[in-house]
Design a protein around this motif. Structure first.
Motif, PDB file in Angstrom:
ATOM      1  N   ILE A   1       0.937  -1.207   0.017  1.00 41.48           N
ATOM      2  CA  ILE A   1       0.018  -0.211   0.173  1.00 41.48           C
ATOM      3  C   ILE A   1       0.857   1.278  -0.266  1.00 41.48           C
ATOM      4  N   GLY A   2       1.968   0.994   0.543  1.00 45.83           N
ATOM      5  CA  GLY A   2       2.801   2.225   0.864  1.00 45.83           C
ATOM      6  C   GLY A   2       3.438   2.712  -0.592  1.00 45.83           C
ATOM      7  N   ARG A   3       3.585   1.890  -1.553  1.00 48.06           N
ATOM      8  CA  ARG A   3       3.982   2.251  -2.815  1.00 48.06           C
ATOM      9  C   ARG A   3       3.369   3.419  -3.396  1.00 48.06           C
ATOM     10  N   HIS A   4       1.911   3.808  -2.953  1.00 56.90           N
ATOM     11  CA  HIS A   4       1.036   4.914  -3.328  1.00 56.90           C
ATOM     12  C   HIS A   4       1.489   6.414  -2.955  1.00 56.90           C
ATOM     13  N   LEU A   5       2.179   6.111  -1.679  1.00 52.91           N
ATOM     14  CA  LEU A   5       3.016   7.303  -1.074  1.00 52.91           C
ATOM     15  C   LEU A   5       4.104   8.059  -1.943  1.00 52.91           C
ATOM     16  N   LYS A   6       4.771   6.944  -2.642  1.00 51.72           N
ATOM     17  CA  LYS A   6       5.717   7.808  -3.505  1.00 51.72           C
ATOM     18  C   LYS A   6       5.155   8.292  -4.436  1.00 51.72           C
ATOM     19  N   THR A   7       3.881   7.893  -5.298  1.00 54.48           N
ATOM     20  CA  THR A   7       3.377   8.484  -6.334  1.00 54.48           C
ATOM     21  C   THR A   7       2.677   9.778  -6.036  1.00 54.48           C
ATOM     22  N   GLY A   8       2.264   9.703  -4.681  1.00 60.28           N
ATOM     23  CA  GLY A   8       1.654  11.063  -4.411  1.00 60.28           C
ATOM     24  C   GLY A   8      -0.073  10.749  -4.312  1.00 60.28           C
ATOM     25  N   ALA A   9      -0.293   9.432  -4.586  1.00 58.46           N
ATOM     26  CA  ALA A   9      -1.829   9.052  -4.607  1.00 58.46           C
ATOM     27  C   ALA A   9      -2.573   9.077  -3.194  1.00 58.46           C
ATOM     28  N   LEU A  10      -1.529   8.765  -2.346  1.00 59.76           N
ATOM     29  CA  LEU A  10      -1.812   8.600  -0.981  1.00 59.76           C
ATOM     30  C   LEU A  10      -1.033   9.332  -0.173  1.00 59.76           C
ATOM     31  N   ASP A  11      -1.791  10.136   0.820  1.00 56.41           N
ATOM     32  CA  ASP A  11      -1.028  11.132   1.602  1.00 56.41           C
ATOM     33  C   ASP A  11      -0.461  10.417   2.807  1.00 56.41           C
ATOM     34  N   GLU A  12      -1.104   9.393   3.427  1.00 56.55           N
ATOM     35  CA  GLU A  12      -0.779   8.767   4.718  1.00 56.55           C
ATOM     36  C   GLU A  12      -1.036   7.581   4.892  1.00 56.55           C
ATOM     37  N   LEU A  13      -0.222   6.709   5.564  1.00 58.80           N
ATOM     38  CA  LEU A  13      -0.508   5.187   5.815  1.00 58.80           C
ATOM     39  C   LEU A  13      -0.185   4.921   7.531  1.00 58.80           C
ATOM     40  N   THR A  14      -1.165   4.610   8.144  1.00 55.73           N
ATOM     41  CA  THR A  14      -0.846   4.814   9.402  1.00 55.73           C
ATOM     42  C   THR A  14      -1.344   3.341  10.042  1.00 55.73           C
ATOM     43  N   LEU A  15      -1.211   3.275  11.164  1.00 62.01           N
ATOM     44  CA  LEU A  15      -1.492   1.953  12.211  1.00 62.01           C
ATOM     45  C   LEU A  15      -1.880   1.987  13.415  1.00 62.01           C
ATOM     46  N   THR A  16      -2.820   1.454  13.888  1.00 60.07           N
ATOM     47  CA  THR A  16      -3.185   1.461  15.284  1.00 60.07           C
ATOM     48  C   THR A  16      -2.846   0.065  15.950  1.00 60.07           C
ATOM     49  N   THR A  17      -1.984   0.008  17.065  1.00 60.20           N
ATOM     50  CA  THR A  17      -1.633  -1.244  17.636  1.00 60.20           C
ATOM     51  C   THR A  17      -1.935  -1.188  18.902  1.00 60.20           C
ATOM     52  N   ASN A  18      -1.799  -2.363  19.779  1.00 56.65           N
ATOM     53  CA  ASN A  18      -1.607  -2.686  21.124  1.00 56.65           C
ATOM     54  C   ASN A  18      -0.164  -2.655  21.506  1.00 56.65           C
ATOM     55  N   ALA A  19       0.711  -2.677  20.674  1.00 59.34           N
ATOM     56  CA  ALA A  19       2.370  -2.558  20.773  1.00 59.34           C
ATOM     57  C   ALA A  19       2.975  -3.696  21.312  1.00 59.34           C
ATOM     58  N   THR A  20       2.182  -4.689  21.702  1.00 56.48           N
ATOM     59  CA  THR A  20       2.959  -5.655  22.244  1.00 56.48           C
ATOM     60  C   THR A  20       3.774  -6.613  21.275  1.00 56.48           C
ATOM     61  N   ARG A  21       3.533  -6.391  19.940  1.00 56.29           N
ATOM     62  CA  ARG A  21       4.532  -6.977  19.037  1.00 56.29           C
ATOM     63  C   ARG A  21       5.289  -5.767  18.413  1.00 56.29           C
ATOM     64  N   LEU A  22       5.421  -4.782  18.799  1.00 56.90           N
ATOM     65  CA  LEU A  22       5.774  -3.347  18.094  1.00 56.90           C
ATOM     66  C   LEU A  22       7.376  -3.408  17.941  1.00 56.90           C
ATOM     67  N   ALA A  23       7.917  -4.000  19.270  1.00 59.53           N
ATOM     68  CA  ALA A  23       9.406  -4.152  19.243  1.00 59.53           C
ATOM     69  C   ALA A  23       9.883  -4.723  17.863  1.00 59.53           C
ATOM     70  N   GLU A  24       9.386  -5.713  17.542  1.00 55.82           N
ATOM     71  CA  GLU A  24      10.044  -6.802  16.647  1.00 55.82           C
ATOM     72  C   GLU A  24       9.870  -6.056  15.232  1.00 55.82           C
TER      73      GLU A  24
END
Length: 345
Positions: free
Chosen positions: A98-121
């Protein structure tokens, strides 16, 4: 994971844009990649949860194709949610697609919501995929209280994940559901901690989604009262910052940090709704507070892009003007039967 081909050009960009029957422009899509979660937060889920069979889930390639279709229709921001999205194997690969659309300008932002239990890895891989900002659900920094609220969680693991995300260069917003009699006394300290860490901080009123063991009336904490209490301790300054979601922000003069309020019950924000949600089953929900949905899975698998566009148009025509959340009284039924982990946070 094989990248999905870019969406074909449309004859009329204006005609392709997503606009509902009330004239609201829809430019923000939340995609749930799994209904599974490794925590069992008391206000969110039942202790004994049944999750979807894996055969019912869209593949990561299909989720990427759905993202392509919505981006072609004018969606500018996508948030990956769950359940716990990092519990889905290959999530960074989906983010990269999905993030490849950020490079073309078709998408402004890609974000994530998480509880962070697996975020370190996974923090570094998320940053490489193009994610620059994440929301972390954290209802307490007290180890005992955190375990009580989540039933299973280890707050040290979450804080380690947050530190890893910060080191990877990700901007972080902490989301805290305000719970009467549980974490309300911790709110001022959370304001100060987030300010010191350089994190935005958002308070959220509990929402009546899904049947849980506890009565939500006991834990509902109206944020208008919370804000008045905070104003006795902090100087809250007007702030025009917006992230595309429903939060309304102020600036805390003493810490320099931003403080947001999401108030589905005390202050309805539906007049400016710009969002729709896709579940991991391919169901497109027009509103978090309604059961109505359109099934995109069949259109995606059998009808191609034209069928998918027709299904999206059908959803737009039926997007309601507002939700009808309320904490109606003790033992009242939830606004909808499905839990938040099914729709995506």
């Amino acid at each position: 994971m094989t990248s999905v081909a870019p969406p074909p050009a449309r004859a009329s960009a204006d005609a392709a844009m997503l606009r509902d029957g009330f004239g609201r422009r829809i430019d923000y899509l939340r995609i749930s990649v799994t209904d599974r979660c490794d925590l069992r937060c008391r206000y969110c889920m039942a202790e004994a949860m049944s999750f979807l069979p894996r055969r019912e889930l869209l593949s990561l390639e299909e989720l990427a194709e759905l993202a392509d279709a919505f981006i072609a229709r004018g969606v500018r921001k996508i948030r990956l949610t769950g359940g716990e999205p990092l519990a889905r194997r290959g999530l960074p690969d989906l983010a990269h697609d999905i993030g490849r659309h950020l490079k073309t300008g078709a998408l402004d932002e890609l974000t994530l919501t998480t509880n962070a239990t697996r975020l370190a890895e996974q923090a570094d891989a998320l940053a490489r995929a193009g994610i620059r900002r994440i929301n972390v659900s954290l209802d307490s920094r007290d180890p005992a209280l955190f375990r009580h609220i989540t039933r299973t969680g280890d707050v040290a693991q979450v804080l380690h994940g947050i530190a890893a995300a910060k080191a990877a260069g990700l901007a972080i917003k902490i989301n805290m559901v305000a719970l009467k009699g549980l974490n309300e006394g911790e709110i001022p300290a959370m304001v100060e901690w987030c300010g010191a860490q350089g994190f935005d901080f958002t308070l959220i009123e509990t929402m009546p989604l899904g049947v849980v063991e506890e009565d939500r009336t006991d834990r509902y904490l109206p944020l208008d009262g919370v804000r008045r209490a905070l104003e006795e301790r902090f100087t809250l300054l007007p702030e025009t910052h917006r992230t595309g979601g429903p939060a309304r922000y102020v600036r805390v003069a003493e810490t320099g940090g931003r403080l947001g309020f999401i108030t589905p019950l005390t202050h309805n924000f539906c007049e400016g709704c710009n969002r729709m949600r896709v579940t991991v089953q391919g169901r497109l929900y027009m509103c978090l507070g309604h059961e109505d949905h359109v099934d995109l899975k069949q259109a995606l698998r059998e009808g191609g892009r034209a069928a998918l566009d027709a299904a999206i148009d059908e959803a737009l025509a039926h997007k309601p003007q507002r939700h009808h959340f309320q904490i109606a009284g003790r033992n009242a039924a939830p606004a909808v039967d499905r839990h938040m982990n099914v729709t995506g946070g």
